[in-house]
Motif scaffolding. Sequence first.
Motif, PDB file in Angstrom:
ATOM      1  N   ALA A 249       0.756  -1.191  -0.119  1.00 20.49           N
ATOM      2  CA  ALA A 249      -0.091  -0.019   0.051  1.00 20.49           C
ATOM      3  C   ALA A 249       0.864   1.115  -0.087  1.00 20.49           C
ATOM      4  O   ALA A 249       1.731   1.442   0.846  1.00 20.49           O
ATOM      5  CB  ALA A 249      -1.058   0.067   1.202  1.00 20.49           C
ATOM      6  N   LEU A 250       0.677   2.161  -0.990  1.00 18.21           N
ATOM      7  CA  LEU A 250       1.299   3.251  -0.971  1.00 18.21           C
ATOM      8  C   LEU A 250       0.680   4.311  -0.538  1.00 18.21           C
ATOM      9  O   LEU A 250      -0.384   4.806  -1.042  1.00 18.21           O
ATOM     10  CB  LEU A 250       1.882   3.753  -2.577  1.00 18.21           C
ATOM     11  N   ARG A 251       1.376   5.139   0.326  1.00 19.25           N
ATOM     12  CA  ARG A 251       0.595   6.327   1.108  1.00 19.25           C
ATOM     13  C   ARG A 251       0.681   7.474   0.447  1.00 19.25           C
ATOM     14  O   ARG A 251       2.060   7.878  -0.098  1.00 19.25           O
ATOM     15  CB  ARG A 251       1.034   6.373   2.443  1.00 19.25           C
ATOM     16  N   VAL A 252      -0.294   8.174  -0.061  1.00 15.28           N
ATOM     17  CA  VAL A 252      -0.141   9.485  -0.537  1.00 15.28           C
ATOM     18  C   VAL A 252      -1.116  10.553   0.347  1.00 15.28           C
ATOM     19  O   VAL A 252      -1.795  11.098   0.053  1.00 15.28           O
ATOM     20  CB  VAL A 252      -0.728   9.668  -2.067  1.00 15.28           C
ATOM     21  N   ASP A 253      -0.579  10.471   1.447  1.00 18.11           N
ATOM     22  CA  ASP A 253      -1.465  10.977   2.879  1.00 18.11           C
ATOM     23  C   ASP A 253      -0.634  12.376   3.229  1.00 18.11           C
ATOM     24  O   ASP A 253      -1.323  12.980   4.209  1.00 18.11           O
ATOM     25  CB  ASP A 253      -1.569   9.995   3.962  1.00 18.11           C
ATOM     26  N   GLY A 254       0.186  12.821   2.731  1.00 20.79           N
ATOM     27  CA  GLY A 254       0.774  13.907   3.206  1.00 20.79           C
ATOM     28  C   GLY A 254       1.539  13.898   4.524  1.00 20.79           C
ATOM     29  O   GLY A 254       1.429  14.864   5.408  1.00 20.79           O
ATOM     30  N   GLY A 255       1.742  12.634   4.758  1.00 18.49           N
ATOM     31  CA  GLY A 255       2.293  12.401   6.257  1.00 18.49           C
ATOM     32  C   GLY A 255       1.438  12.392   7.457  1.00 18.49           C
ATOM     33  O   GLY A 255       1.870  12.279   8.558  1.00 18.49           O
ATOM     34  N   LEU A 256       0.017  12.211   7.238  1.00 15.78           N
ATOM     35  CA  LEU A 256      -0.853  12.181   8.066  1.00 15.78           C
ATOM     36  C   LEU A 256      -0.715  11.142   9.008  1.00 15.78           C
ATOM     37  O   LEU A 256      -1.111  11.309  10.247  1.00 15.78           O
ATOM     38  CB  LEU A 256      -2.368  12.216   7.532  1.00 15.78           C
ATOM     39  N   ILE A 257      -0.665   9.883   8.368  1.00 15.21           N
ATOM     40  CA  ILE A 257      -0.484   8.736   9.145  1.00 15.21           C
ATOM     41  C   ILE A 257       0.897   8.776  10.064  1.00 15.21           C
ATOM     42  O   ILE A 257       1.933   8.733   9.318  1.00 15.21           O
ATOM     43  CB  ILE A 257      -0.662   7.458   8.192  1.00 15.21           C
ATOM     44  N   ARG A 258       0.655   8.297  11.422  1.00 16.84           N
ATOM     45  CA  ARG A 258       2.153   8.734  12.009  1.00 16.84           C
ATOM     46  C   ARG A 258       2.981   7.262  12.251  1.00 16.84           C
ATOM     47  O   ARG A 258       2.753   6.783  13.253  1.00 16.84           O
ATOM     48  CB  ARG A 258       1.723   9.216  13.513  1.00 16.84           C
ATOM     49  N   HIS A 259       3.145   6.767  11.151  1.00 17.85           N
ATOM     50  CA  HIS A 259       3.814   5.402  10.870  1.00 17.85           C
ATOM     51  C   HIS A 259       5.214   5.917  10.182  1.00 17.85           C
ATOM     52  O   HIS A 259       5.131   6.894   9.327  1.00 17.85           O
ATOM     53  CB  HIS A 259       3.051   4.211  10.342  1.00 17.85           C
ATOM     54  N   VAL A 260       6.146   5.141  10.717  1.00 18.24           N
ATOM     55  CA  VAL A 260       7.450   5.301  10.046  1.00 18.24           C
ATOM     56  C   VAL A 260       7.833   4.373   8.783  1.00 18.24           C
ATOM     57  O   VAL A 260       8.506   4.347   7.882  1.00 18.24           O
ATOM     58  CB  VAL A 260       8.669   5.193  10.846  1.00 18.24           C
ATOM     59  N   ILE A 261       6.874   3.226   8.861  1.00 12.50           N
ATOM     60  CA  ILE A 261       6.715   2.272   7.594  1.00 12.50           C
ATOM     61  C   ILE A 261       5.335   2.151   7.171  1.00 12.50           C
ATOM     62  O   ILE A 261       4.319   2.153   7.861  1.00 12.50           O
ATOM     63  CB  ILE A 261       7.191   0.799   8.207  1.00 12.50           C
TER      64      ILE A 261
END
Length: 261
Positions: A249-261
Motif C-alpha cells: 500500500a502506497l501512502r499519498v497522505d501528506g504524512g498524516l499517518i504517524r507510522h514510519v513504515i
Amino acid sequence: MLTDLSGARALITGSTTGIGFSIAEQMLATGAQVIINGRSSERLDAALERLNSRGQVSGIVADAGTAEGCAAIAEAAPHVDILINNVGIFAPRPVFEIPDEEWERFFAVNVMSGVRLTRSYMPGMIERGWGRVIFISSESAVQVPSEMVHYGMTKLAQLAVARGFAEAGAETGVTVNSVLPGPTSSEGVQHFVRELVEHRDRPGDEVGREFMRQFRPTSLIGRLASTEEVANAVVFLASRQASAITGTALRVDGGLIRHVI
C-alpha cells in the motif's frame, strides 16, 4: 522518469470527476487507451468531452457498485491491462446511527466492485503475462475516522483484498497494489469539508486548511492534496517501472499517518 504506457488499455471506475478523472487525464498523457466509467450518461459524456482531445478514450455507463453493473462493464470491455478500482462512496454519520443497509451499501460499492472486476480481469492479465490492478483505498483504512466508521471499514477491507489478489498473482508479471490518499480536494471532499468546519464561506484552500487543523492535525502538509498529486502515484504504480512493487500500500497522505513504515 518517462512513463510510456502506449498500447496498454486502462479501465478506471468512478472516473467522471475527482481522483478518477485525474487518473484518466494522466493515463492518457502516457499514451494508454483509457476507459472511464460512471453511473450517469450525462456526467460521462461531459467527462469524455473534456478528455477527447487528449488521447484515445471511451466510456461505459454502469453502476460498478452492483453485480449487474460490474458484469456490464466486463461485457463492454472484455480486455484491459490496467484496472483502477477507484469507485467509492463516503458520508459522515455517527456510528450508532448507521443502519444495516448503509453498512451493506458501502461494502458493496467500495469493496465488492473491486473484488468483482479484479476477478473478471486479472486472469486475462495473468494469461498475457503482464497487468496492473490498483485499489484506491484511503488513509482512513489505517486511522479510521470517528465520523464515518463504515467508510474506514471498507477501506481497510480493500487492503486485505488487494493483498490476497497480489498473492494469487505471484510470479506472473501482474502486480496488485493499493494507494492510500489522505484528504483530497475532490468535489465530494470539498463539500464534506465545508459541512464540518465553521466559516465555510471562505475560499476553498482556507477551508481545507482549517479542516486539516481541526480534524486531521497530524498532517505534515497541512492542506488537502490535489487529485493530480494522487494520480501521479497511481500512474507510477501502473507503469512498467514499478514492476517490483506488489502486494503493498502506497501512502499519498501528506504524512498524516504517524507510522514510519
